[in-house]
Design a protein around this motif. Sequence first.
Motif, short mmCIF file in Angstrom:
data_model
loop_
_atom_site.label_atom_id
_atom_site.label_comp_id
_atom_site.label_asym_id
_atom_site.label_seq_id
_atom_site.Cartn_x
_atom_site.Cartn_y
_atom_site.Cartn_z
N LEU A 132 -0.63 3.29 -11.18
CA LEU A 132 0.01 4.28 -10.33
C LEU A 132 1.20 4.96 -11.00
CD1 LEU A 132 0.03 2.38 -6.92
CD2 LEU A 132 -1.60 4.07 -7.73
N GLY A 133 1.65 4.41 -12.13
CA GLY A 133 2.80 4.99 -12.80
C GLY A 133 4.10 4.78 -12.06
N VAL A 134 4.25 3.59 -11.43
CA VAL A 134 5.46 3.27 -10.70
C VAL A 134 6.01 1.93 -11.20
CG1 VAL A 134 4.70 4.51 -8.65
CG2 VAL A 134 4.22 2.07 -8.84
N ALA A 135 7.19 1.56 -10.72
CA ALA A 135 7.79 0.29 -11.10
C ALA A 135 7.11 -0.86 -10.33
CB ALA A 135 9.29 0.30 -10.79
N PRO A 136 7.00 -2.05 -10.93
CA PRO A 136 6.40 -3.19 -10.24
C PRO A 136 7.06 -3.50 -8.91
CG PRO A 136 6.59 -3.68 -12.57
CD PRO A 136 7.30 -2.36 -12.35
N ARG A 137 8.38 -3.34 -8.83
CA ARG A 137 9.06 -3.64 -7.56
C ARG A 137 8.61 -2.69 -6.45
NH1 ARG A 137 15.30 -1.84 -8.95
NH2 ARG A 137 14.92 0.37 -9.30
N THR A 138 8.22 -1.47 -6.83
CA THR A 138 7.69 -0.52 -5.84
C THR A 138 6.39 -1.03 -5.25
OG1 THR A 138 8.73 1.36 -6.98
CG2 THR A 138 6.91 1.85 -5.48
N VAL A 139 5.53 -1.58 -6.10
CA VAL A 139 4.26 -2.14 -5.62
C VAL A 139 4.51 -3.31 -4.70
CG1 VAL A 139 2.08 -3.22 -6.31
CG2 VAL A 139 3.04 -1.36 -7.68
N ARG A 140 5.43 -4.21 -5.08
CA ARG A 140 5.74 -5.37 -4.24
C ARG A 140 6.24 -4.92 -2.86
NH1 ARG A 140 8.32 -6.91 -9.15
NH2 ARG A 140 7.07 -8.43 -10.32
N ARG A 141 7.10 -3.91 -2.87
CA ARG A 141 7.65 -3.41 -1.60
C ARG A 141 6.55 -2.80 -0.73
NH1 ARG A 141 11.90 -0.73 -3.72
NH2 ARG A 141 10.78 1.22 -3.88
N GLN A 142 5.63 -2.07 -1.35
CA GLN A 142 4.55 -1.44 -0.60
C GLN A 142 3.57 -2.47 -0.05
OE1 GLN A 142 3.38 1.16 -3.75
NE2 GLN A 142 4.69 2.84 -3.08
N ILE A 143 3.31 -3.53 -0.80
CA ILE A 143 2.45 -4.61 -0.33
C ILE A 143 3.08 -5.28 0.89
CG2 ILE A 143 1.78 -6.98 -0.87
CD1 ILE A 143 -0.26 -5.15 -1.87
N GLN A 144 4.37 -5.55 0.81
CA GLN A 144 5.06 -6.20 1.92
C GLN A 144 5.05 -5.30 3.16
OE1 GLN A 144 6.03 -9.41 1.32
NE2 GLN A 144 6.11 -9.45 3.55
N THR A 145 5.22 -4.00 2.95
CA THR A 145 5.16 -3.06 4.07
C THR A 145 3.80 -3.12 4.75
OG1 THR A 145 6.76 -1.55 3.05
CG2 THR A 145 5.28 -0.62 4.70
N ALA A 146 2.73 -3.09 3.94
CA ALA A 146 1.36 -3.12 4.48
C ALA A 146 1.10 -4.40 5.27
CB ALA A 146 0.35 -2.97 3.35
N LYS A 147 1.66 -5.51 4.81
CA LYS A 147 1.47 -6.79 5.51
C LYS A 147 2.26 -6.86 6.82
CE LYS A 147 0.47 -9.73 1.47
NZ LYS A 147 0.97 -10.86 0.65
N ASN A 148 3.44 -6.27 6.83
CA ASN A 148 4.34 -6.42 7.98
C ASN A 148 4.10 -5.43 9.11
OD1 ASN A 148 5.52 -8.50 6.63
ND2 ASN A 148 7.40 -7.42 6.07
N LEU A 149 3.50 -4.27 8.81
CA LEU A 149 3.23 -3.30 9.88
C LEU A 149 2.21 -3.87 10.85
CD1 LEU A 149 3.00 0.15 8.02
CD2 LEU A 149 4.77 -0.58 9.64
#
Length: 323
Positions: free
Chosen positions: A145-162
Amino acid sequence: MQVSIKRIQIREGRRSLDMGHVKELTDSIRELGLLNPLTIDRENFLIAGLHRLEAVKALGWTDVECTVSSLEGLAAELAEIDENFIRNDLSPVEYGEMLLRRKEIYETLHPETKRGGDRKSKEIKRTKCPFDPAKSFVDDTADKLGVAPRTVRRQIQTAKNLTPETKEIIKGTDTKISKKAAMKLSNLKPEQQKEAAALLAAKEIRTVDEYTRKKEATPESAVSVPFSPPVLQKAPAASLKDVVAELKDPDKDCSGTPDSFLEEYEAFVRKFHKEISWYSDPYYDTVFPHVSPEQFSRLRELTDSICAAAGQLFHKVERTMKT
């Protein structure tokens, strides 16, 4: 190879079509032809090119050029997800659901990359070179995706918590809800998520922070009223005090710091370089010699527009910098 469009199969669960994108592709293919073939597997299931497929159908084509991939099963689905990530705009919910599915597939194909690994698996030791291990899901996805790893971690957590209810509200609204807003919604309690998402969708609040501030200002002794989705209406004008408070809030949606801005812009540039490198593929070497002077003129216009947009941003930053 040419394949009959009737033989191409679509897997269930694919993301919905963006008809605006289909229309753009239809016009482009009508003028220039299909520059990038579809990708299918050996059983004619589509891996990449759903919007291109719909575009050629609209043009009345009966056959279409396809590349047959050796990928099958989960590997083919993973390739399909990656193609959608790169080529299409996704809502926060679609993005999150695809990210979770990518994680599930990737860790099924590479079980040694799960947290803690699978160090006792004899099968993995036989099939994986110990000196060339697969990347972790987060690192592999960040590279794609061309992003930082922490961005992916944050997006994964968002998807799980919604919550499911919150996801349905986001899916069902025409109001654009950003990934950052979705992340802040995911940090709320389930009922608050639902309420705040509905208010955002109805444009009764502009940010999740606005909802949070109002909740904090409400006395605990206030009478609780059962939640019902608000009627869609124009949001009331914010007071000058609210606007100033929002501007001073470093965590408000659509705000950031110079570091976060540069990180986001750098990720965009990496993604741009990655996507434009597709046109270095030998496939296009056979296309370029046949570009007409009119098509070359259009290519120049498009290239100049990219350079002009980047230049405008650069000069805007230069003008507004504090010396």
